[in-house]
Design a protein around this motif. Sequence first.
Motif, PDB file in Angstrom:
ATOM      1  N   VAL B 217       0.862  -1.181   0.000  1.00 20.04           N
ATOM      2  CA  VAL B 217       0.000   0.000   0.000  1.00 20.04           C
ATOM      3  C   VAL B 217       0.896   1.228   0.000  1.00 20.04           C
ATOM      4  N   ASP B 219       1.471   5.290   0.481  1.00 11.83           N
ATOM      5  CA  ASP B 219       0.999   6.561   1.021  1.00 11.83           C
ATOM      6  C   ASP B 219       1.282   7.639  -0.057  1.00 11.83           C
ATOM      7  N   ASP B 243      -1.858  -1.368  -3.904  1.00 10.18           N
ATOM      8  CA  ASP B 243      -2.985  -0.500  -3.623  1.00 10.18           C
ATOM      9  C   ASP B 243      -2.443   0.928  -3.667  1.00 10.18           C
ATOM     10  N   ASP B 245      -2.928   4.080  -2.777  1.00  7.49           N
ATOM     11  CA  ASP B 245      -3.839   4.733  -1.849  1.00  7.49           C
ATOM     12  C   ASP B 245      -3.553   6.220  -1.691  1.00  7.49           C
ATOM     13  N   TRP B 272      -4.653  -1.196  -7.860  1.00 11.55           N
ATOM     14  CA  TRP B 272      -5.873  -0.409  -7.646  1.00 11.55           C
ATOM     15  C   TRP B 272      -5.494   1.059  -7.540  1.00 11.55           C
ATOM     16  N   ARG B 274      -6.592   4.368  -6.307  1.00 10.22           N
ATOM     17  CA  ARG B 274      -7.642   4.857  -5.409  1.00 10.22           C
ATOM     18  C   ARG B 274      -7.483   6.337  -5.091  1.00 10.22           C
ATOM     19  N   ALA B 275      -6.410   6.961  -5.640  1.00  9.80           N
ATOM     20  CA  ALA B 275      -6.165   8.371  -5.311  1.00  9.80           C
ATOM     21  C   ALA B 275      -5.837   9.127  -6.600  1.00  9.80           C
ATOM     22  N   THR B 278      -2.062   9.036  -9.808  1.00  8.14           N
ATOM     23  CA  THR B 278      -1.272   7.823  -9.583  1.00  8.14           C
ATOM     24  C   THR B 278      -0.878   7.188 -10.917  1.00  8.14           C
TER      25      THR B 278
END
Lengths: 306, 402
Positions: B217, B219, B243, B245, B272, B274-275, B278
């Motif tokens: 994941v 940050d 991910d 994120d 994925w 998600r933000a 990216t």
Amino acid sequence: MATLEINDLHARVAEEDGERILRGVDLTVESGEIHALMGPNGSGKSTTAKVIAGHPAYEVTDGEILLHLDEADVADIDEDIDEADYTWNLLELEPNERAALGIFLGFQYPAEIEGVTMTNFLRQAINAKHEEREELFEDEEAEADADEDEDAGYDSSPMEGPTDEGEIGVAEFQQLLSEKMELLDMDEKFMQRYLNAGFSGGEKKQNEVLQAAMLEPAVAVLDEIDSGLDIDRLQDVAKGINALRDEQGTGVLQITHYQRILDYVEPDHVHIMLDGEVVKSGDAELAEQLEDKGYDWVREEVYEAA
Amino acid sequence: MSVQVPASISAETVERIAEERDEPEWLLETRLAALEALEDLDLPDVIQTPGNRWTDLESLDFESLVDPLNQADATERSEDTDAVVLPFTEALEEYGDLIEANFGSVLDPQENYLTALSVALFTTGTFVYVPEGVDAEDVTVRAEMNSRSLFSQTLVVTEESSSVTILEGIETGDDVEGERYFSNLVEVAAGENSHVQFGSLQNLDEETYTYALKRGVTDTYATINWIEGNLGSRLTRSDIETDLDGDGSESQIVGAFFGHEDQHFDINARVWHRAENTTADLVTRGVLDDEARSVYEGVQDVGQDAWNTSSYQRENTLMLSDDAEADASPKLIIHNHDTEASHSATVGQVDAEDLFYMESRTIDPITARNMLVEGFFVPVLEEIAVDEFREDLEALVGERLR
């Protein structure tokens, strides 16, 4: 002096009910000669080239392709040369064996090979040629003796590793390459690029001539090496072809649609193919006549005579 | 459909593993909860095409494969680095709170049957912690599997503006008769603006069944780059996932596999978004010889809030034999229109014209084929920045060639 002799060659597409393309091709090309092979689309020019090189897509149904060599052609071989080693029936050999004996095919559409650099490829090819020639000319009895020797143990200490006297050294290779590239007016940056990958049409054709120059073939068959070239590149390529003949004594069989390249690479012989046969041969003048009168003129002449 | 829990595993087994390692209460509870969940959990999804269920995980006989109390490995971890690199169980004493805070935060132990089994039973693995602002030297982890079954759990935590490259090599050590099972779970929690590269080279013997799930994941502004090389094992199921994120975060997943004989590879790369802002790049190349099989799934999932996403995926499989089989499903799911994306997959044979071209230059057919295979891997090798790792992968590919 090598001679490529094609007698009554018949070939078809290698599949069930494959189309018959070559219907009795006769053609002889000697070292140091330049031949132009012309003819309309579909007459069998490219197929002739591919069959000489051993392309698996075609099946030879009749005829023969012989390569005659002389002492000068085998000067690099250490073994004793038998009389039989001077004439080779190419149809019995694999494409890489034919290449080792001195047959070069310049492709109309060279393959693009990702991940294999030009340097790597050319060094492999030159070393492979050397190795393959050793094998082709190796005396079978001597080979059996050599195997026994190997069983008996090492001649030298195993720590010394194999003696690679046949391999071309890096410096020697680089120098050879630089010379040939300069002749063809090619940028040395090519050598770090992947084989033909992303090359322009003209760059690919230059690269074919470069490879011929590096491999020093007895006979180079160049399939439409001039198609799609601008005039500058055409002149570079022509210079390269002339150098093959003048400096290495290569015999050139040049397949072309256009008279244009013949202004720069003057052919000793011109052949015209129609419907899978060589129907007419002559000197450079024949190409000019053809330019003026077209293939219909040849067709009429041939059929009238028949 | 859930899978039977092997009779060789009970709460006592798990308690004994935890006790031998003097583990904190929270970890034992996590293990026991995973064990208990087994009954209700399913195996991971596998690709199905008409008439063909590609990877048959159901037929893994855990009853005979899993020998939880006799796990053995020999693992060397590099020491000369500014990062904290410790065997997982040793790390608990000093970094217990940090581990507790991150364990399972990226990868839910109860994700599926295989993850739960792994968390309940793991006895080895590595903890890597890179404190704020530290640019750590490369970390190498060389693991040898010496038992019938081995479960490994790795956790990587990087703090703000730190960076680390971790290179993991997995091989078989002692001979064990019969089939084996190796499970490798990796979690990466990449802190803000940190940079993690995790490379793995799996070359286990071909009686081993391997399950690997690696998930990270990111940050804000963090990067996680994965390299996953698979050459060994009879069957490999590998899932590499990121991910994304945090805003402006990135991930690259580079994969390479080379199968022969009856090896089976089930290779998955997923990301994925998600933000915002990216980027993801998925590149996998595989070669199959003999009767080897591969199935690939790549997923780029662009979420609703993932504005200004860039996402690229390509997979190519080269087959050297008529008996090899491959399937590839590149999947692109877009819920935000502000996306630049591409995805492609190809499955093909060695090009006959390429071979003839090389042969016409005197190169014999086998050398020509080998050169084409080596060349085929080059686009993947070029993505690998760590020389040592690239050379190791090249060497393994070279060994596999005829």
